[in-house]
Scaffold this motif. Sequence first.
Motif, PDB file in Angstrom:
ATOM      1  N   ASN A   1      -8.958   5.652  -2.224  1.00 61.12           N
ATOM      2  CA  ASN A   1      -7.618   5.954  -1.732  1.00 61.12           C
ATOM      3  C   ASN A   1      -6.642   6.109  -2.892  1.00 61.12           C
ATOM      4  OD1 ASN A   1      -5.850   6.586   0.248  1.00 61.12           O
ATOM      5  ND2 ASN A   1      -5.454   4.496   0.891  1.00 61.12           N
ATOM      6  N   ASN A   2      -5.799   5.139  -3.094  1.00 61.26           N
ATOM      7  CA  ASN A   2      -4.821   5.259  -4.170  1.00 61.26           C
ATOM      8  C   ASN A   2      -5.037   4.309  -5.323  1.00 61.26           C
ATOM      9  OD1 ASN A   2      -3.402   7.300  -3.036  1.00 61.26           O
ATOM     10  ND2 ASN A   2      -1.975   5.977  -1.977  1.00 61.26           N
ATOM     11  N   ASP A   3      -6.085   3.524  -5.322  1.00 62.74           N
ATOM     12  CA  ASP A   3      -6.295   2.536  -6.385  1.00 62.74           C
ATOM     13  C   ASP A   3      -6.655   3.257  -7.669  1.00 62.74           C
ATOM     14  OD1 ASP A   3      -8.513  -0.363  -6.750  1.00 62.74           O
ATOM     15  OD2 ASP A   3      -6.893   0.431  -7.979  1.00 62.74           O
ATOM     16  N   MET A   4      -5.693   3.374  -8.571  1.00 60.63           N
ATOM     17  CA  MET A   4      -5.868   4.124  -9.800  1.00 60.63           C
ATOM     18  C   MET A   4      -6.390   3.216 -10.906  1.00 60.63           C
ATOM     19  SD  MET A   4      -4.947   7.384 -10.485  1.00 60.63           S
ATOM     20  CE  MET A   4      -3.265   7.809 -10.054  1.00 60.63           C
ATOM     21  N   ARG A   5      -7.463   3.676 -11.593  1.00 58.86           N
ATOM     22  CA  ARG A   5      -7.966   2.941 -12.740  1.00 58.86           C
ATOM     23  C   ARG A   5      -7.681   3.760 -13.998  1.00 58.86           C
ATOM     24  NH1 ARG A   5     -11.052  -1.558 -10.939  1.00 58.86           N
ATOM     25  NH2 ARG A   5     -10.009  -1.934  -8.945  1.00 58.86           N
TER      26      ARG A   5
ATOM     27  N   TYR B   1       3.361   0.704  -5.689  1.00 58.54           N
ATOM     28  CA  TYR B   1       2.375   0.004  -6.509  1.00 58.54           C
ATOM     29  C   TYR B   1       3.086  -0.852  -7.547  1.00 58.54           C
ATOM     30  CZ  TYR B   1       0.027   4.355  -5.057  1.00 58.54           C
ATOM     31  OH  TYR B   1      -0.442   5.433  -4.350  1.00 58.54           O
TER      32      TYR B   1
ATOM     33  N   GLN C   1       1.273   9.623  -8.546  1.00 57.91           N
ATOM     34  CA  GLN C   1       2.123   8.450  -8.640  1.00 57.91           C
ATOM     35  C   GLN C   1       3.215   8.693  -9.670  1.00 57.91           C
ATOM     36  OE1 GLN C   1      -0.051   4.773  -9.138  1.00 57.91           O
ATOM     37  NE2 GLN C   1      -1.662   5.430  -7.744  1.00 57.91           N
TER      38      GLN C   1
ATOM     39  N   TYR D   1      -1.681  11.141 -18.071  1.00 58.95           N
ATOM     40  CA  TYR D   1      -0.312  10.691 -18.234  1.00 58.95           C
ATOM     41  C   TYR D   1       0.001  10.601 -19.720  1.00 58.95           C
ATOM     42  CZ  TYR D   1      -0.102   9.185 -13.339  1.00 58.95           C
ATOM     43  OH  TYR D   1      -0.092   9.145 -11.971  1.00 58.95           O
TER      44      TYR D   1
ATOM     45  N   LEU E   1      -3.671  -2.195 -11.905  1.00 60.83           N
ATOM     46  CA  LEU E   1      -3.048  -2.336 -10.592  1.00 60.83           C
ATOM     47  C   LEU E   1      -3.063  -3.790 -10.152  1.00 60.83           C
ATOM     48  CD1 LEU E   1      -1.887  -0.876  -8.050  1.00 60.83           C
ATOM     49  CD2 LEU E   1      -4.224  -0.920  -7.155  1.00 60.83           C
TER      50      LEU E   1
ATOM     51  N   THR F   1       4.132   4.769  -0.228  1.00 62.10           N
ATOM     52  CA  THR F   1       3.216   3.905  -0.976  1.00 62.10           C
ATOM     53  C   THR F   1       3.877   3.420  -2.258  1.00 62.10           C
ATOM     54  OG1 THR F   1       1.402   5.228  -0.102  1.00 62.10           O
ATOM     55  CG2 THR F   1       0.874   3.701  -1.858  1.00 62.10           C
TER      56      THR F   1
ATOM     57  N   GLN G   1      -0.834  -2.913  -4.014  1.00 68.14           N
ATOM     58  CA  GLN G   1      -0.433  -1.632  -3.442  1.00 68.14           C
ATOM     59  C   GLN G   1       0.041  -1.864  -2.023  1.00 68.14           C
ATOM     60  OE1 GLN G   1      -3.614   1.267  -3.315  1.00 68.14           O
ATOM     61  NE2 GLN G   1      -2.601   2.439  -1.697  1.00 68.14           N
TER      62      GLN G   1
ATOM     63  N   SER H   1       3.745  11.883 -15.769  1.00 64.79           N
ATOM     64  CA  SER H   1       2.586  12.634 -15.291  1.00 64.79           C
ATOM     65  C   SER H   1       2.490  13.979 -16.011  1.00 64.79           C
ATOM     66  CB  SER H   1       2.724  12.868 -13.785  1.00 64.79           C
ATOM     67  OG  SER H   1       1.633  13.625 -13.315  1.00 64.79           O
TER      68      SER H   1
ATOM     69  N   ASN I   1      -1.593  13.015  -4.287  1.00 65.40           N
ATOM     70  CA  ASN I   1      -1.501  11.562  -4.383  1.00 65.40           C
ATOM     71  C   ASN I   1      -0.956  11.137  -5.734  1.00 65.40           C
ATOM     72  OD1 ASN I   1      -2.048  10.245  -2.061  1.00 65.40           O
ATOM     73  ND2 ASN I   1      -4.217   9.956  -2.447  1.00 65.40           N
TER      74      ASN I   1
ATOM     75  N   VAL J   1      -2.100  -2.915   1.058  1.00 67.02           N
ATOM     76  CA  VAL J   1      -3.339  -2.153   1.128  1.00 67.02           C
ATOM     77  C   VAL J   1      -4.405  -2.766   0.231  1.00 67.02           C
ATOM     78  CG1 VAL J   1      -4.397   0.092   0.656  1.00 67.02           C
ATOM     79  CG2 VAL J   1      -2.129  -0.017   1.695  1.00 67.02           C
ATOM     80  N   ASP J   2      -3.971  -3.185  -0.955  1.00 68.81           N
ATOM     81  CA  ASP J   2      -4.923  -3.725  -1.929  1.00 68.81           C
ATOM     82  C   ASP J   2      -4.201  -4.720  -2.820  1.00 68.81           C
ATOM     83  OD1 ASP J   2      -7.180  -2.202  -4.424  1.00 68.81           O
ATOM     84  OD2 ASP J   2      -6.821  -4.274  -3.852  1.00 68.81           O
TER      85      ASP J   2
ATOM     86  N   VAL K   1      -2.633  16.864 -12.868  1.00 71.57           N
ATOM     87  CA  VAL K   1      -3.447  16.361 -11.775  1.00 71.57           C
ATOM     88  C   VAL K   1      -4.576  17.359 -11.587  1.00 71.57           C
ATOM     89  CG1 VAL K   1      -3.512  15.685  -9.361  1.00 71.57           C
ATOM     90  CG2 VAL K   1      -1.425  15.343 -10.679  1.00 71.57           C
TER      91      VAL K   1
ATOM     92  N   SER L   1       4.274   6.812  -4.437  1.00 77.44           N
ATOM     93  CA  SER L   1       3.667   8.106  -4.146  1.00 77.44           C
ATOM     94  C   SER L   1       3.890   8.476  -2.684  1.00 77.44           C
ATOM     95  CB  SER L   1       2.160   8.094  -4.447  1.00 77.44           C
ATOM     96  OG  SER L   1       1.454   7.300  -3.533  1.00 77.44           O
TER      97      SER L   1
ATOM     98  N   TYR M   1      -6.332  12.232 -13.419  1.00 78.17           N
ATOM     99  CA  TYR M   1      -4.936  12.378 -13.803  1.00 78.17           C
ATOM    100  C   TYR M   1      -4.783  12.125 -15.294  1.00 78.17           C
ATOM    101  CZ  TYR M   1      -4.339  11.549  -8.774  1.00 78.17           C
ATOM    102  OH  TYR M   1      -4.425  11.602  -7.407  1.00 78.17           O
TER     103      TYR M   1
ATOM    104  N   GLN N   1       1.496   0.031   1.570  1.00 82.16           N
ATOM    105  CA  GLN N   1       1.695   1.224   2.388  1.00 82.16           C
ATOM    106  C   GLN N   1       2.762   0.821   3.389  1.00 82.16           C
ATOM    107  OE1 GLN N   1       0.223   4.187   2.093  1.00 82.16           O
ATOM    108  NE2 GLN N   1       0.833   5.186   3.975  1.00 82.16           N
TER     109      GLN N   1
ATOM    110  N   GLN O   1      -6.564  -7.528  -7.278  1.00 83.55           N
ATOM    111  CA  GLN O   1      -6.411  -7.915  -8.679  1.00 83.55           C
ATOM    112  C   GLN O   1      -5.132  -8.720  -8.930  1.00 83.55           C
ATOM    113  OE1 GLN O   1      -8.461  -5.004 -11.578  1.00 83.55           O
ATOM    114  NE2 GLN O   1      -7.292  -3.654 -10.230  1.00 83.55           N
TER     115      GLN O   1
ATOM    116  N   TYR P   1       1.998  -2.485 -11.266  1.00 83.92           N
ATOM    117  CA  TYR P   1       0.995  -2.524 -12.327  1.00 83.92           C
ATOM    118  C   TYR P   1       1.434  -3.505 -13.411  1.00 83.92           C
ATOM    119  CZ  TYR P   1      -1.129   1.886 -10.688  1.00 83.92           C
ATOM    120  OH  TYR P   1      -1.766   2.853  -9.956  1.00 83.92           O
TER     121      TYR P   1
ATOM    122  N   ARG Q   1     -10.802  13.429  -8.306  1.00 87.72           N
ATOM    123  CA  ARG Q   1      -9.498  13.664  -8.896  1.00 87.72           C
ATOM    124  C   ARG Q   1      -9.406  12.951 -10.232  1.00 87.72           C
ATOM    125  NH1 ARG Q   1      -5.881  11.022  -4.696  1.00 87.72           N
ATOM    126  NH2 ARG Q   1      -7.861  10.229  -3.920  1.00 87.72           N
TER     127      ARG Q   1
END
Lengths: 115, 110
Positions: free
Chosen positions: B95-99, A33, A104, B35, A45, A31, A48, B45, A102, A55-56, B48, A95, B33, A50, A59, A35, B31
């Motif tokens: 999933n993996n979309d981190m905000r 990304y 990153q 940083y 983000l 994966t 993304q 990081s 998961n 995947v996304d 977690v 990741s 995180y 995969q 934005q 940003y 979850r």
Amino acid sequence: EAGVAQSPRYKIIEKRQSVAFWCNPISGHATLYWYQQILGQGPKLLIQFQNNGVVDDSQLPKDRFSAERLKGVDSTLKIQPAKLEDSAVYLCASSLTTSVYNEQFFGPGTRLTVL
Amino acid sequence: ELKVEQNPLFLSMQEGKNYTIYCNYSTTSDRLYWYRQDPGKSLESLFVLLSNGAVKQEGRLMASLDTKARLSTLHITAAVHDLSATYFCAGPLNNNDMRFGAGTRLTVKP
């Protein structure tokens, strides 16, 4: 273990020019990304991947930004044409999809200045 | 949509003092995180946190997660100058979309 690599580290262009950034993720990370981090803000983000599939990209400003990861490893992010508000640091992260964390891992970033 | 809010955004503290940074998030997330980012550098990081009640410690930093309150905290004990940096919390939207939160810029003064 080598980290996420990005190039160039710095880029200065004039508005309406084009620019491309390159990212090589950590080996084995499926994966990837991209940003955008504007000064004084948290990363946002853009897209993304995969492996080599998107995947996304909800934005990503698709009228001027594009990204690809053709072979599922390296990736490029392009801006064409650039605007003043695109000035930011562009961070690439990767990741292990199978990791329960998961987590990153981020590259050093490319600082873009649009004049 | 997941929103992540940190406070304070700016924190100036003296060496040897304790302080807590708060991270609130708007929707259910299992979850969280943390940083660290030094000026001109990328994100490193720190922690977690995977479950409700999770607590992790590394040196002078301790992070905790309360999923019911949708709150995570980063506690600094006996601050030293080397801890000066910007700290971000982040949560997965899906999933993996981190905000990410806006970040807390910490300055530790001698």
